[in-house]
Design a protein around this motif. Structure first.
Motif, PDB file in Angstrom:
ATOM      1  N   LEU A  20      11.870  -3.616   1.672  1.00 30.67           N
ATOM      2  CA  LEU A  20      10.651  -4.035   2.368  1.00 30.67           C
ATOM      3  C   LEU A  20       9.925  -5.061   1.508  1.00 30.67           C
ATOM      4  CD1 LEU A  20       8.663  -3.689   4.723  1.00 30.67           C
ATOM      5  CD2 LEU A  20       7.507  -1.930   3.369  1.00 30.67           C
ATOM      6  N   TYR A  21       9.547  -6.203   2.152  1.00 30.62           N
ATOM      7  CA  TYR A  21       8.824  -7.279   1.469  1.00 30.62           C
ATOM      8  C   TYR A  21       7.563  -7.590   2.254  1.00 30.62           C
ATOM      9  CZ  TYR A  21      13.157  -8.213  -1.115  1.00 30.62           C
ATOM     10  OH  TYR A  21      14.250  -8.099  -1.910  1.00 30.62           O
ATOM     11  N   TYR A  22       6.604  -8.244   1.536  1.00 27.51           N
ATOM     12  CA  TYR A  22       5.446  -8.758   2.272  1.00 27.51           C
ATOM     13  C   TYR A  22       5.073 -10.122   1.715  1.00 27.51           C
ATOM     14  CZ  TYR A  22       2.141  -7.611  -1.538  1.00 27.51           C
ATOM     15  OH  TYR A  22       1.466  -7.561  -2.722  1.00 27.51           O
ATOM     16  N   THR A  71       6.376   6.547   3.545  1.00 33.86           N
ATOM     17  CA  THR A  71       5.051   5.941   3.371  1.00 33.86           C
ATOM     18  C   THR A  71       5.059   5.134   2.082  1.00 33.86           C
ATOM     19  OG1 THR A  71       3.990   7.797   4.483  1.00 33.86           O
ATOM     20  CG2 THR A  71       2.581   6.363   3.144  1.00 33.86           C
ATOM     21  N   LEU A  72       4.777   3.825   2.189  1.00 35.42           N
ATOM     22  CA  LEU A  72       4.759   2.940   1.032  1.00 35.42           C
ATOM     23  C   LEU A  72       3.381   2.313   0.881  1.00 35.42           C
ATOM     24  CD1 LEU A  72       8.166   1.111   1.581  1.00 35.42           C
ATOM     25  CD2 LEU A  72       7.718   3.127   0.211  1.00 35.42           C
ATOM     26  N   ALA A  85       8.429  -7.992   6.034  1.00 33.26           N
ATOM     27  CA  ALA A  85       9.831  -8.352   6.265  1.00 33.26           C
ATOM     28  C   ALA A  85      10.706  -7.174   5.877  1.00 33.26           C
ATOM     29  CB  ALA A  85      10.204  -9.587   5.440  1.00 33.26           C
ATOM     30  N   PHE A  86      11.633  -6.816   6.760  1.00 38.72           N
ATOM     31  CA  PHE A  86      12.590  -5.725   6.521  1.00 38.72           C
ATOM     32  C   PHE A  86      13.964  -6.362   6.309  1.00 38.72           C
ATOM     33  CE2 PHE A  86       9.137  -4.210   9.070  1.00 38.72           C
ATOM     34  CZ  PHE A  86       8.826  -2.977   8.534  1.00 38.72           C
ATOM     35  N   LEU A  87      14.504  -6.219   5.145  1.00 37.69           N
ATOM     36  CA  LEU A  87      15.777  -6.851   4.813  1.00 37.69           C
ATOM     37  C   LEU A  87      16.877  -5.790   4.848  1.00 37.69           C
ATOM     38  CD1 LEU A  87      17.388  -9.308   3.907  1.00 37.69           C
ATOM     39  CD2 LEU A  87      16.772  -8.742   1.550  1.00 37.69           C
ATOM     40  N   ASP A  88      17.755  -5.949   5.851  1.00 34.61           N
ATOM     41  CA  ASP A  88      18.883  -5.018   6.002  1.00 34.61           C
ATOM     42  C   ASP A  88      20.144  -5.763   5.579  1.00 34.61           C
ATOM     43  OD1 ASP A  88      20.901  -3.370   6.752  1.00 34.61           O
ATOM     44  OD2 ASP A  88      20.613  -3.693   8.897  1.00 34.61           O
ATOM     45  N   LEU A  96      12.384   2.636  14.129  1.00 44.22           N
ATOM     46  CA  LEU A  96      11.809   3.143  15.377  1.00 44.22           C
ATOM     47  C   LEU A  96      10.341   2.779  15.530  1.00 44.22           C
ATOM     48  CD1 LEU A  96      13.433   6.705  15.358  1.00 44.22           C
ATOM     49  CD2 LEU A  96      14.320   4.599  16.375  1.00 44.22           C
ATOM     50  N   ALA A  97       9.593   2.749  14.418  1.00 44.37           N
ATOM     51  CA  ALA A  97       8.164   2.442  14.512  1.00 44.37           C
ATOM     52  C   ALA A  97       7.659   2.019  13.142  1.00 44.37           C
ATOM     53  CB  ALA A  97       7.368   3.655  14.998  1.00 44.37           C
ATOM     54  N   VAL A  98       6.689   1.149  13.169  1.00 46.51           N
ATOM     55  CA  VAL A  98       6.019   0.715  11.940  1.00 46.51           C
ATOM     56  C   VAL A  98       4.501   0.911  12.131  1.00 46.51           C
ATOM     57  CG1 VAL A  98       5.544  -1.166  10.345  1.00 46.51           C
ATOM     58  CG2 VAL A  98       7.817  -0.962  11.418  1.00 46.51           C
TER      59      VAL A  98
END
Length: 872
Positions: A20-22, A71-72, A85-88, A96-98
């Motif tokens: 997870l990035y921001y 929880t982050l 940004a979600f890097l897979d 499913l939800a954010v």
């Protein structure tokens, strides 16, 4: 998230995590091509792994779907917003939800202050509040409360808002309610409203004072908390007793004193004039002033025959004059016979010398009815004219002349004469003044030589007696040093063989007060303001004006009403002790007032108050040489007390007073009151049946009640530490039992910041376990004098050295890595009482503990700052 092992076809590229990035931004600026994907400027939050993985069910052809929640925390954030940004990189997963959210501390009212909604910026943030209606900030500070990152408020700073006069705290300190009718609150503070004192009332809410009922009053000096009182009733049963031209008046006290203890009397006199009508009395002499009488009697002389005198006795108290209330009185008419001799006239000087006066006067004419008017003899009254309080002398003579002898040369003498018949004495004549002659220098020379020779011989004899006495004292005391005597009675002290006497050795302690403390007339003292509270009553500042002396400020200790005789003795015992001391570094006793209410002890006024609070108010404002000067004065005063074999027992900075010239003086000689059970002062802890100030007391005094001058030296070392740390509390917030245990294990206070090494070494010398190894106050004064003469030595400051003066957590403390939890570590280092504070503040892991700063300490509890100062 799909388990990689259940999908072998995915191969090595299968992942069970994602990142997870921001990207922080102040506006919505994103496009399909911006911001460009890179590790920088994109900021990584964390790598996310699933707790539960989905395993493919080959037989059923389906999947067991179980979702994960993570929880982050992002931050710190400074911009207006951010992109996620979600890097897979090969995971078989579904987001499913954010949910993106932040926490805030809600608006709240606490400790008489309201605080707005506050968003925590980091682990904790301070929020300023405002006092609720009817409250105001103490010391000009606004209330502060800390908002934690979990959206919960930490405990607010105590005492920042207090209810104003006329209002009291209600509903868990959330509001200040007006005092209901019938009650009042006179000043700002935490105290609740009080019921109106007797004979007073308040008819509206929010009263700051209860007004007196009709017919009741308060005197000018009465506090608003005092009951309202009224003037006394009339005196009763006035009786007169005639003796010649003198009448003695006597009366009984009023039935009603008005509810006050300051009852006094006035006698007013008028005479019936020959032409008719009453006029003020003339040519009468009063044995004492007819105003402010405490005794119920008065003697009046000089009454003339065939004159009608009217004496009116008034009973008054503190409210009789200030409120214009009419004074109640009883009247009595007195007339004497006409057979008394007429007044003597025509006093003349026949001769005069340097030591005598020869006088003659006219024989008074016979009265109209001379049956008993023949003059039998005369009485002559004479005294030095220019003396403020002259010694009055009397002489009787059968003739109308006499010689006054043994007078002083070149001195004015006032003379009055009266005649006596069978009916008694007539009135004294008017005052006549005569002067003796000046000494002849030629005749005076032999007298001077004789006096000088007599004085010389007397001085020699006194010197011989003193030498013999000193030799006897030294021989008698060679087997035992008086400084370490445990007897509190009488001692020969110093080189002047001065005697200290314990007032409690008197069978009647009031006799000690009369012997060592001067009684002051209450009218000489004017109280101006209350500056504190003592064990027995209020401490006030006032003025003392003794006739013939300059008016000066004084401190006044008062004994509150309702005291027992034992409390009165204990209160005045301090004056009996203080009155024996005369030294520039010992608080000076002006005197006592015991004949009026309240009972008072009058001392010199020290403008800067107690040393500990004075230093805290001026933290860092004095140089080391100034501080050493203060310490030198204290040591000089204690040297004087030690030479008198007086043991103070309570030497501490709070008991040292400072005047406007920074002169320090030892005070508070009343520790004996703390040796009784029942004291609630936390400074004084019960130990073996008595109250002892543990932090300032030597180990042998705590354990065995062995109080000596050496135990005072231990206390002086603590005072040195208080002075050099600008009034910090010795041993900080350690409990008294912890202090006792630490000293028993040879712990000693470390040097305060920037403390000269020579001073800290002197402190350590004062804290020697063996009392015989401690320096005496004479040696301490000498050591401080050397430092003052060599200021360069004060620039060498102390460095922490291994040994008894280490901080509590030193190199011997077990390392935290050897413990499984923070709580276990705290108990191992004897700080388990702070475990709850750590847990509440979120310091539950050692990684968090290493991040402790002063700001966090304020949240977890003020006790954390002391043992870890400069350590975490």
């Amino acid at each position: 998230m799909m388990e990689c092992a259940s999908t072998p076809q995915a191969g090595r590229s299968c992942k069970e995590t994602f990142n997870l990035y921001y990207y922080p931004a102040n506006a919505d600026i994103a496009t399909d091509h911006f911001p460009k994907w890179m590790e920088n400027p994109w900021i990584k939050v964390d790598t996310v792994a699933a707790d539960t993985l989905v395993r493919r069910n080959g037989r059923m052809g389906g999947a067991s779907m179980r979702s994960n929640v993570k929880t982050l925390r992002l931050g710190p954030l400074k911009e207006s917003g951010f992109y996620l940004a979600f890097l897979d990189q090969g995971a078989c997963m579904a987001v499913l939800a954010v949910r993106v959210y932040y926490r805030l501390c809600p608006a709240v009212v606490a400790s008489l202050a309201s605080f707005p909604e506050t968003v925590p910026a980091g682990l904790v943030v301070s929020a300023e509040g405002s006092c609720v209606e009817g409250a105001e900030g103490s010391l000009g500070r606004r209330p502060i409360m800390y908002c934690r990152e979990d959206g919960e408020w930490a405990k607010p700073a105590a005492g920042d808002c207090i209810c104003v006069a006329g209002r009291e705290e209600k509903d868990g300190r959330t509001k200040c309610s007006a005092c209901p009718p019938g009650s009042f609150k006179p000043k700002v503070g935490e105290l609740p409203c009080q019921i109106c004192p007797p004979s007073s009332l308040s008819t509206s809410a929010g009263a700051t004072v209860c007004n007196c009922k009709v017919g009741y009053y308060r005197a000018t000096g009465d506090p608003v908390t005092a009951p309202c009182t009224k003037p006394p009733s009339s005196p009763r049963s006035i009786v007169s007793s005639l003796n010649g031209s003198t009448v003695d008046l006597d009366w009984s006290e009023p039935l009603d004193s008005g509810g006050r203890s300051d009852l006094y009397y006035e006698v007013r006199c008028s005479e019936y004039a020959a032409g008719g009508g009453w006029i003020p009395c003339t040519r009468l002499s009063f044995v004492q002033r007819p105003e402010k009488l405490k005794e119920r009697k008065l003697s009046v002389s000089g009454l003339r025959p065939q004159v009608i005198y009217n004496f009116r006795v008034l009973a008054l108290n503190g409210v009789s004059e200030t409120n214009g209330a009419a004074a109640m009185g009883e009247e009595l008419n007195v007339t004497i016979d006409r057979d008394l001799p007429n007044a003597v006239t025509g006093i003349q000087q026949l001769a005069a010398s340097t030591s005598s006066l020869s006088l003659k006067w006219k024989t008074p004419g016979p009265p109209p009815s001379p049956s008993r008017g023949t003059v039998l003899d005369y009485e002559v009254k004479y005294y030095e004219k220019d003396q403020e309080d002259p010694r009055i002398m009397y002489l009787k003579t059968p003739a109308n002349e006499t010689t006054l002898s043994e007078l002083r040369a070149r001195t004015m003498y006032a003379v009055q004469v009266r005649a006596r018949s069978e009916a008694g004495y007539g009135a004294f004549s008017g005052e006549s003044v005569f002067q003796t002659l000046e000494l002849d220098p030629e005749k005076a020379q032999p007298q001077v030589e004789l006096i000088a020779g007599t004085v010389g011989v007397g001085t020699l004899l006194i010197l011989i007696v003193v030498v013999i006495a000193v030799l006897c004292v030294r021989k008698h005391g060679s087997n035992k040093e008086p400084e370490y005597s445990d007897k509190p009675g009488q001692y020969l002290i110093g080189h002047n063989t001065k005697l200290y006497i314990d007032p409690f050795t008197y069978e009647d302690p009031n006799e000690a007060v009369r012997e060592f403390a001067k009684e002051i007339d209450a009218s000489y003292v004017k109280i101006e303001e209350v500056i504190g509270a003592g064990e027995f009553g209020e401490v006030c500042r006032g003025r003392l004006k003794v006739p013939g002396k300059k008016e000066n400020y004084v401190a006044i200790k008062t004994l509150k009403g309702g005291y027992t005789e034992r409390q009165r003795r204990e209160f005045l015992s301090e004056a009996s002790i203080m009155g024996q001391f005369h030294h520039p570094n010992i608080i000076h006793l002006e005197g006592v007032i015991t004949n009026n209410s309240p009972v008072m002890i009058i001392t010199e006024y020290m403008e800067n108050g107690a040393l500990d609070s004075f230093l805290r108010q001026n933290d860092g404002q004095f140089t080391p040489i100034q501080l050493v000067g203060m310490l030198r004065g204290i040591a000089s005063g204690m040297r004087y007390l030690a030479e008198m074999n007086y043991v103070h027992r309570d030497l501490a900075a709070r008991n040292i007073l400072v005047n406007s010239n920074l002169v320090c003086k030892v005070s508070d000689f009343g520790l004996s009151r703390f040796l009784q059970e029942g004291s609630t002062d936390p400074t004084y802890t019960s130990c073996l049946g008595g109250k002892i100030p543990i932090r300032w007391t030597a180990p042998e005094a705590i354990a065995f009640r062995k109080f000596t001058s050496s135990s005072d030296v231990w206390g002086y070392g603590i005072v040195m530490w208080e002075v050099m740390s600008f009034g910090e509390r010795p041993y900080w917030d350690m409990s008294n039992q912890d202090v006792i245990n630490a000293i028993e294990q040879d712990y000693r206070l470390p040097a305060p910041p920037d403390c000269p090494s020579a001073l800290h070494q002197l402190m350590l010398d004062c804290w020697q376990r063996d009392r015989a190894s401690r320096p005496r106050f004479t040696e301490i004064v000498s050591a401080l004098d050397k430092l003052i003469r060599n200021p360069a030595s004060l620039k060498i400051t102390t460095r922490e050295q291994p040994g008894s003066s280490q901080p509590l957590l030193d190199q011997r403390t077990p390392h935290y890595s050897s413990f499984s939890s923070v709580g276990e570590w705290l108990h191992a280092i004897k700080m388990g009482r702070y475990e709850e504070g750590f847990r509440t503040a979120g310091f539950t892991t050692f990684s968090r503990v290493r991040q402790i700063t002063t700001e966090y300490v304020m949240v977890a509890g003020r006790g954390l700052v002391v043992p870890w100062r400069g350590r975490l």
